[in-house]
Scaffold this motif. Structure first.
Motif, PDB file in Angstrom:
ATOM      1  N   THR A   9       0.835  -1.201   0.000  1.00 44.99           N
ATOM      2  CA  THR A   9       0.000   0.000   0.000  1.00 44.99           C
ATOM      3  C   THR A   9       0.869   1.250   0.000  1.00 44.99           C
ATOM      4  OG1 THR A   9      -1.761  -1.133   1.182  1.00 44.99           O
ATOM      5  CG2 THR A   9      -1.770   1.267   1.290  1.00 44.99           C
ATOM      6  N   PHE A  10       1.929   1.226   0.770  1.00 44.83           N
ATOM      7  CA  PHE A  10       2.823   2.376   0.831  1.00 44.83           C
ATOM      8  C   PHE A  10       3.705   2.482  -0.411  1.00 44.83           C
ATOM      9  CE2 PHE A  10       2.733   1.737   5.659  1.00 44.83           C
ATOM     10  CZ  PHE A  10       1.667   2.601   5.806  1.00 44.83           C
ATOM     11  N   GLY A  11       3.897   1.376  -1.114  1.00 44.16           N
ATOM     12  CA  GLY A  11       4.804   1.346  -2.260  1.00 44.16           C
ATOM     13  C   GLY A  11       4.512   2.390  -3.313  1.00 44.16           C
ATOM     14  N   ASN A  12       3.259   2.694  -3.527  1.00 35.36           N
ATOM     15  CA  ASN A  12       2.898   3.701  -4.520  1.00 35.36           C
ATOM     16  C   ASN A  12       2.790   5.096  -3.918  1.00 35.36           C
ATOM     17  OD1 ASN A  12       2.706   1.798  -6.577  1.00 35.36           O
ATOM     18  ND2 ASN A  12       0.608   1.318  -6.041  1.00 35.36           N
ATOM     19  N   ASN A  13       3.077   5.212  -2.646  1.00 39.27           N
ATOM     20  CA  ASN A  13       2.935   6.487  -1.932  1.00 39.27           C
ATOM     21  C   ASN A  13       4.115   6.746  -1.017  1.00 39.27           C
ATOM     22  OD1 ASN A  13       0.015   7.167  -2.683  1.00 39.27           O
ATOM     23  ND2 ASN A  13      -0.123   5.072  -1.946  1.00 39.27           N
TER      24      ASN A  13
END
Length: 132
Positions: A9-13
């Protein structure tokens, strides 16, 4: 799996602020025997995660245990409440602009070095013939 899901989830943010990221959770349901458990995983520090049991109940298998149904309804209400809250937080995370002077989530996750990806080799189709 919950930690992996959270990191994904954090990978794109990765430029999301840590303050927003610490509120984001992933959820898992575990069933052991007749016990149903919902737990969440969140980021609490650099490379540190926290798993919390949110609600647990027994699955009734006989009429004598019918009073457990109220706990099952509570279980699913907890899931709904958590999902609604997380939807709002994720929208906030996706729409937040990176702030230059704040700590970003990329500073809190253990990310592989770039060279790591260049050392990967494809696995042959016939894995039995791979020589070490």
């Amino acid at each position: 799996m919950s930690v992996c899901s959270l990191c994904r989830t954090f990978g794109n943010n990765l430029d999301c602020s840590v303050e927003i990221a610490k509120e984001i959770k992933t959820f898992s349901i575990q069933i052991i025997g007749d016990r149903l458990t919902l737990f969440s995983v969140s980021l609490i520090g650099k490379e540190k995660f926290l798993a919390v049991e949110l609600v647990s109940c027994l699955i009734p298998f006989s009429f004598d245990t019918i009073h457990y149904y109220a706990k099952i309804f509570n279980f699913f209400m907890t899931i709904r409440t958590e999902f609604v809250n997380q939807e709002k937080l994720r929208r906030k995370m996706y729409s937040s602009a990176p702030v230059d002077n704040s700590e970003k989530i990329r500073d809190w996750l253990l990310l592989p070095d770039d060279y790591f990806f260049y050392d990967l080799k494809p696995v042959p189709e016939d894995i039995d013939e791979v020589a070490i």
